[in-house]
Scaffold this active site. Sequence first.
Site, PDB file in Angstrom:
ATOM      1  N   GLY A   1      -7.632  -2.956  -1.655  1.00 20.20           N
ATOM      2  CA  GLY A   1      -8.115  -2.023  -2.664  1.00 20.20           C
ATOM      3  C   GLY A   1      -9.390  -1.315  -2.277  1.00 20.20           C
TER       4      GLY A   1
ATOM      5  CG  PHE B   1      -1.954   1.085   1.204  1.00 20.15           C
ATOM      6  CD1 PHE B   1      -3.111   0.986   0.443  1.00 20.15           C
ATOM      7  CD2 PHE B   1      -1.754   2.240   1.949  1.00 20.15           C
ATOM      8  CE1 PHE B   1      -4.046   2.009   0.426  1.00 20.15           C
ATOM      9  CE2 PHE B   1      -2.687   3.273   1.937  1.00 20.15           C
ATOM     10  CZ  PHE B   1      -3.838   3.153   1.173  1.00 20.15           C
TER      11      PHE B   1
ATOM     12  CB  CYS C   1     -16.620   6.852  27.012  1.00 19.50           C
ATOM     13  SG  CYS C   1     -15.117   6.038  26.445  1.00 19.50           S
TER      14      CYS C   1
ATOM     15  CB  CYS D   1     -14.399   9.229  29.059  1.00 17.85           C
ATOM     16  SG  CYS D   1     -14.437   9.778  27.331  1.00 17.85           S
TER      17      CYS D   1
END
Lengths: 371, 371
Positions: B217, B97, B305, B310
């Site tokens: 891809g 990639f 969270c 958090c």
Amino acid sequence: MKIKYELLKNEKNTQARYGILKTNHGEFETPMFMPVGTLANVKTLTREELKAMNSAVILSNTYHLWLRPGSEIVKKAGGLHKFMNYDGPILTDSGGFQVFSLVKNKKDITEEGVHFKNHLNGDKLFLTPELSIKVQNDLDSDIAMSFDECPPASADYEYLKTSVDRTLRWAKRGKKAHKNEQQSLFGIVQGGPLEDLRKYSAIETVKLDFDGYGIGGVANDGESKDDMYKAIEYSTPYLPIDKPRYLMGVGDPIDIIEGVIRGVDMFDCVLPTRLARHGNAFTRHGKINLKNAKYKEDFEPIENCDCYTCKNYTKAYIRHLLVCNESLGGRLLSIHNIRFLIKLTEDLREAIKNDNLLEFKEDFLSKYGQN
Amino acid sequence: MKIKYELLKNEKNTQARYGILKTNHGEFETPMFMPVGTLANVKTLTREELKAMNSAVILSNTYHLWLRPGSEIVKKAGGLHKFMNYDGPILTDSGGFQVFSLVKNKKDITEEGVHFKNHLNGDKLFLTPELSIKVQNDLDSDIAMSFDECPPASADYEYLKTSVDRTLRWAKRGKKAHKNEQQSLFGIVQGGPLEDLRKYSAIETVKLDFDGYGIGGVANDGESKDDMYKAIEYSTPYLPIDKPRYLMGVGDPIDIIEGVIRGVDMFDCVLPTRLARHGNAFTRHGKINLKNAKYKEDFEPIENCDCYTCKNYTKAYIRHLLVCNESLGGRLLSIHNIRFLIKLTEDLREAIKNDNLLEFKEDFLSKYGQN
């Protein structure tokens, strides 16, 4: 509640003291090194990491917090401890050191306060003893510092004398302006490397009866080590034994040892985190730079050390992170470097208890600087 | 030992699968999101932080490690796990990639391999299927990926067909070159958004008998979401049910959900850490930018969270850190963002077990994007 210092032991052969300082956010033993959290954060680190390295008290910078996020926001958050979620003791400086480094013209230093420009945007600002205290009251640190004049290392006798007197007047004004009953306030001894001025400054500052005493004007660029040590030894004899003494802006290991020998209890410095950002690590054999190619295949830790970094990572890995600008590299070095200074103060406390501080110093110096 | 995938349950109304993947460095449930540790470090984080957010497997980049520190150094350290001191499963990509993104001229892509320039210093480099596998063998990750051709989103049918065939030949060469008995090897399905090419690529790649299959891809710039979803649904029906499927480079929450629905088991993306560096946080109501002035006095956590960030810090504090360029800011957001995606895959696994994945998707989408 104000802080309470308890002197537990004097070392036999030096001025060194072992003691304990009690604050509203916990107590800690002295001598102690305080990592610097300039902007309400010891750079790259969390409180859990500080705790894991036995760091017990941090310093934060009034000037920087005054500008960002602004002391009114910190106050709205419920004070600096709540804002940054740090439950240990915090000392704030007065902003004086930063402000004097920003003064362009001598006439900007007036009896009322100091004119200077915001280092971020050039805005004109004016800081007075009262405003420094007001900001620190809002930050609600455990210990606030008086706003003092910080003369340059090159200042002559007349400059230093005038400056000591102004610092005394500013200390009085600051003490009068101080409204936070939960916050302790330290006075600051100035006077350069001169015996009579340090003595005079110490005696007159002590008369104002602060909760502790800073020794200032020792961390200027261009000042010699000798002058620093003189400034300390001309000051501490006139400071009360039942109050803590704090040597401002000093974090070189040898200077910490020399300060402790001369009766200092507390130190702060950006050195361990600044060195880390540039790839440097303290070791018992002196500083090393991990970016050096010789560490490329060095699969050993920085040294035999009890910190998280040395227990988990090799020099080769830290070097790789630094070379690739991965922020974890500086973070791992910050952990090691701060732990190095905290551990040094632990060793110094042991040496004081064992009355062998001078032997400790000799042993430390015989190794340090070999790299 | 090679990895072993166990399919535990198919969701009733979709192609989604709940399973477990066993590796030499521990097992993890799927679907699972893999944080990306490009340079042998998930940016700003330690393994303890990854563990605390239930991150179970990471991806590292062969191209970047090949250049720095070099795979021979990682090999000397005892492999990537030892080099970075990470004891969980690691997947390495093939470098394809990155390399294809550096190709300037179509003629630099040859049957033998790919010519391109080192992005750091401009040096000419040449990567082949055999070399990619050799580097990954040296890195000693748990899962290696075949070196595939990554065609641009704009590629036409002929380009894609030629590319699929070349990718098949390269997969064969890589499999032959693969010498690490402890390391599993995945083949990669290509073929753009075209049904016949995806089917052909999947069937022919499966014939080569890999330990698992990547769907490639799909993370190209300029590719539409529809094309991505088509690429997945044209591939997974032809992949064996007893092998894991990995959707490469995808980390948008909605894309993860759509991928899971179409039978994908693993995902990776730099998105959570990259967003964090720019001050962005995932929330159940969409992404928010913490640098926004409206968070200046917002003394609440990012959201309800269970992550370290958090549980400990407010939006106002994180904003302050980001505005001041304190690296802790990006670190705290990285923790939250990665935890957000890990938690999403936990919720998806629950939904698969409960056969209510489509309801979960509808509920998630009804909230997400409201910010």
